[in-house]
Design a protein around this motif. Structure first.
Motif, PDB file in Angstrom:
ATOM      1  N   ASP A 216       1.289  -1.254  -0.451  1.00 46.68           N
ATOM      2  CA  ASP A 216      -0.243  -0.529   0.159  1.00 46.68           C
ATOM      3  C   ASP A 216       0.388   1.103  -0.064  1.00 46.68           C
ATOM      4  OD1 ASP A 216      -2.115   2.213   0.751  1.00 46.68           O
ATOM      5  OD2 ASP A 216      -2.149   0.993   2.654  1.00 46.68           O
ATOM      6  N   LYS A 218       0.985   4.810   1.283  1.00 46.25           N
ATOM      7  CA  LYS A 218       0.023   6.330   2.610  1.00 46.25           C
ATOM      8  C   LYS A 218       0.324   7.284   2.295  1.00 46.25           C
ATOM      9  CE  LYS A 218      -1.377   2.594   6.147  1.00 46.25           C
ATOM     10  NZ  LYS A 218      -0.730   1.370   6.101  1.00 46.25           N
ATOM     11  N   GLY A 230      -5.658   7.510   3.709  1.00 51.97           N
ATOM     12  CA  GLY A 230      -6.127   6.469   3.344  1.00 51.97           C
ATOM     13  C   GLY A 230      -5.818   5.337   2.745  1.00 51.97           C
ATOM     14  N   PHE A 273      -6.771  -7.941   8.098  1.00 51.41           N
ATOM     15  CA  PHE A 273      -5.739  -7.482   7.331  1.00 51.41           C
ATOM     16  C   PHE A 273      -4.309  -7.629   8.197  1.00 51.41           C
ATOM     17  CE2 PHE A 273      -5.301  -3.637   5.868  1.00 51.41           C
ATOM     18  CZ  PHE A 273      -3.828  -3.032   5.643  1.00 51.41           C
ATOM     19  N   ASN A 289      -5.676  -5.901  10.796  1.00 55.33           N
ATOM     20  CA  ASN A 289      -6.982  -5.092  10.972  1.00 55.33           C
ATOM     21  C   ASN A 289      -8.755  -6.308  10.596  1.00 55.33           C
ATOM     22  OD1 ASN A 289      -6.162  -1.728  10.302  1.00 55.33           O
ATOM     23  ND2 ASN A 289      -5.011  -2.801   9.294  1.00 55.33           N
ATOM     24  N   ARG A 291     -10.791  -6.459   8.845  1.00 59.56           N
ATOM     25  CA  ARG A 291     -11.546  -6.423   7.442  1.00 59.56           C
ATOM     26  C   ARG A 291     -10.469  -5.811   6.393  1.00 59.56           C
ATOM     27  NH1 ARG A 291      -8.621  -1.524   6.187  1.00 59.56           N
ATOM     28  NH2 ARG A 291      -8.531  -0.250   8.134  1.00 59.56           N
ATOM     29  N   GLY A 293      -8.027  -4.500   3.571  1.00 63.90           N
ATOM     30  CA  GLY A 293      -7.392  -2.777   3.745  1.00 63.90           C
ATOM     31  C   GLY A 293      -8.253  -1.857   1.772  1.00 63.90           C
ATOM     32  N   ASP A 294      -8.218  -1.323   2.171  1.00 64.63           N
ATOM     33  CA  ASP A 294      -9.029   0.292   0.715  1.00 64.63           C
ATOM     34  C   ASP A 294      -7.626   0.636   0.927  1.00 64.63           C
ATOM     35  OD1 ASP A 294      -9.655   1.257  -0.505  1.00 64.63           O
ATOM     36  OD2 ASP A 294     -12.199   1.645   0.137  1.00 64.63           O
ATOM     37  N   PRO A 295      -6.720   1.257  -0.159  1.00 64.43           N
ATOM     38  CA  PRO A 295      -7.185   0.122  -2.380  1.00 64.43           C
ATOM     39  C   PRO A 295      -6.093  -1.223  -1.963  1.00 64.43           C
ATOM     40  CG  PRO A 295      -5.165   1.794  -2.050  1.00 64.43           C
ATOM     41  CD  PRO A 295      -5.723   1.777  -0.601  1.00 64.43           C
ATOM     42  N   GLU A 296      -5.800  -1.527  -1.191  1.00 63.74           N
ATOM     43  CA  GLU A 296      -5.816  -3.366  -1.575  1.00 63.74           C
ATOM     44  C   GLU A 296      -6.225  -3.937  -1.908  1.00 63.74           C
ATOM     45  OE1 GLU A 296      -5.185  -1.698   1.574  1.00 63.74           O
ATOM     46  OE2 GLU A 296      -2.974  -1.850   2.447  1.00 63.74           O
TER      47      GLU A 296
HETATM   48  N1  GLY Z   1      -4.991   1.211   3.057  1.00 61.75           N
HETATM   49  C1  GLY Z   1      -4.660   0.604   4.364  1.00 61.75           C
HETATM   50  C2  GLY Z   1      -6.382   0.638   5.029  1.00 61.75           C
HETATM   51  O1  GLY Z   1      -7.258   0.299   4.562  1.00 61.75           O
HETATM   52  O2  GLY Z   1      -6.238   0.589   6.426  1.00 61.75           O
END
Ligand code: GLY
Ligand code: AMP
Length: 429
Positions: A216, A218, A230, A273, A289, A291, A293-296
């Protein structure tokens, strides 16, 4: 079956895009969704944290599977709530207790300690222990890493080499409630020097599906300059995560985490995650995490060849080990387009034009977008992501960057160097 996805970001558009491809999916709903999800599902004007509203919707629309995208409803206990009201409903998203792995840094550090999972050394201080915390900072070496215990929208980690600033930050967090309740406790931890990567599993707390790893980006600026966002882009696979290293991650981190959940009888049905860092040749956990990842997600999920709904159901029915899964042997890159000014203040409502039509090689995922009449307009900081495939990182990136260049709106910004740092690792691409 009818499926409800909760959330409105790029992660949720991507999950919905994949879910919609499953022959097991009849009607697909996304709450609240964005302009991208509207094209493939029915958007429902409900916040993901409106538990009663979601529960009523489940009843009224005969929903059999709920997929919770973001962490906030999970940390607030949406899974337990829905589970109690709808005992037969399948839910992807852990219990409130399981979500503490993300919702409390102190909980997750203690969990890692109990299960021998490699992570940075740390101490936790409450607001009654401010003086001890300040004294502790004097005893450790710079850089100082201070983390608000609770959810702080990605802003709760402060890293500084200046002792006075570290002390100031600790006072702000503990005494002045800089992040409200989230900083009623602060974790101070050892600084780890290395290169980061993200690893994902879908698990029922006993077994797991391993998804492709990703890197990612950041920071807002090229060459990792400027404030954190994010996430400005993602690349999968990660060339430095070779087989030996992935094996270490499985045996030293993933297996003890899943076994730890099982041993402690923490109900966990959903994604984990693992935010990892490679220090020398050893993986360590920076954070969990609960959930994707975003944008993974925008890079990882398009590589999945298997049926995601079948995997989610296998997870809910304890049938993970009997379902083989496969991934495209391709590189996928996601380049995120953001509003001008983000991550600080930015304007919304800018009309977006020239969004390229999806091809098998390149897909546009929406995040902060909505329809205003027939126009797609910006509705958030992170607006779109262009995901592309290639045989090499360069090839995939060229397509993502080309897509990012043609899309237009006033103030559009994106990083043109996503993935460039990975080109030095010659073993893959
Ligand atoms: N890309 C990091 C996150 O979703 O926390
Ligand atoms: P977190 O919210 O815990 O993922 O932290 C946000 C970012 O801070 C991580 O992605 C890392 O880049 C950095 N970070 C967190 N903890 C450490 C640490 N112990 N050493 C070095 N960097 C860290």
């Amino acid at each position: 079956m009818n499926i409800l996805v909760l959330g409105s970001g790029g992660r949720e558009h991507t999950l919905s895009w994949k879910i919609k491809q499953s022959p097991l999916c009849d009607k697909l709903f996304v709450a609240p969704g964005n302009a991208g999800t509207k094209a493939l599902a029915t958007n429902v004007p409900l916040a993901a944290t409106d538990f009663e509203g979601v529960s009523d919707f489940v009843t009224q629309n005969n929903i059999e599977l709920v997929v919770v995208g973001p962490e906030e409803p999970l940390v607030k206990g949406i899974s337990d709530f829905l589970n109690e009201k709808h005992p037969n409903l399948h839910i992807i998203g852990p219990s409130k207790q399981g979500a503490q792995l993300e919702g409390s840094k102190d909980f997750s550090k203690r969990f890692m300690q109990r299960h021998g999972i490699p992570t940075a050394a740390y101490s936790t201080f409450t607001n009654q222990q401010l003086d001890e915390g300040l004294a502790y900072l004097e005893t450790i070496n710079a850089p100082y890493v201070l983390k608000a215990d609770g959810l702080a929208a990605g802003k709760g980690v402060i890293i500084t080499s200046d002792l006075a600033e570290a002390k100031e930050t600790l006072i702000d967090m503990l005494a002045n409630a800089k992040f409200g309740d989230a900083s009623a406790q602060v974790v101070i931890e050892e600084f780890l020097d290395g290169i980061e990567l993200s690893v994902f599993v879908l698990t029922n707390g006993k077994e797991y599906f391993l998804l492709p790893e990703a890197k990612d980006y950041k920071r807002i600026g090229e060459n990792d300059q400027g404030p954190n966002t994010g996430g400005m882009g993602a690349v999968t696979p990660v060339p430095f995560a070779d087989q030996d290293f992935m094996q270490k991650i499985k045996t030293q981190i993933i297996a003890p985490t899943i076994n730890g959940l099982a041993e402690e009888k923490i109900s966990f049905n959903g994604f984990i995650f693992f935010g990892l860092i490679k220090v020398g040749n050893e993986p360590k956990v920076i954070e969990y995490n609960v959930r994707m990842g975003d944008p993974e997600t925008q890079a990882v999920i398009p590589r999945l060849e298997s049926d995601l709904v079948e995997m989610m159901l296998a997870c809910c029915k304890d049938e993970i080990s009997s379902l083989p899964i496969s991934f495209k042997d391709k590189v996928a890159t996601a380049v995120v387009l953001v509003s001008g000014g983000y991550p600080a203040a930015y304007e919304k409502g800018k009309v977006i034009s020239n969004i390229p039509t999806d091809t098998p090689e390149s897909i546009v995922f929406h995040a902060g977008t909505k329809y205003e009449d027939t126009a797609v307009v910006t509705n958030g900081g992170r607006v779109l992501a262009v995901t592309s495939f290639g045989d090499t990182i360069e090839e995939a990136l060229a397509k993502s960057n080309e897509g990012a260049a043609v899309i237009e709106w006033e103030g559009k910004n994106y990083r043109k160097d996503i993935g460039k740092d990975l080109l030095q690792f010659s073993n893959l691409s």
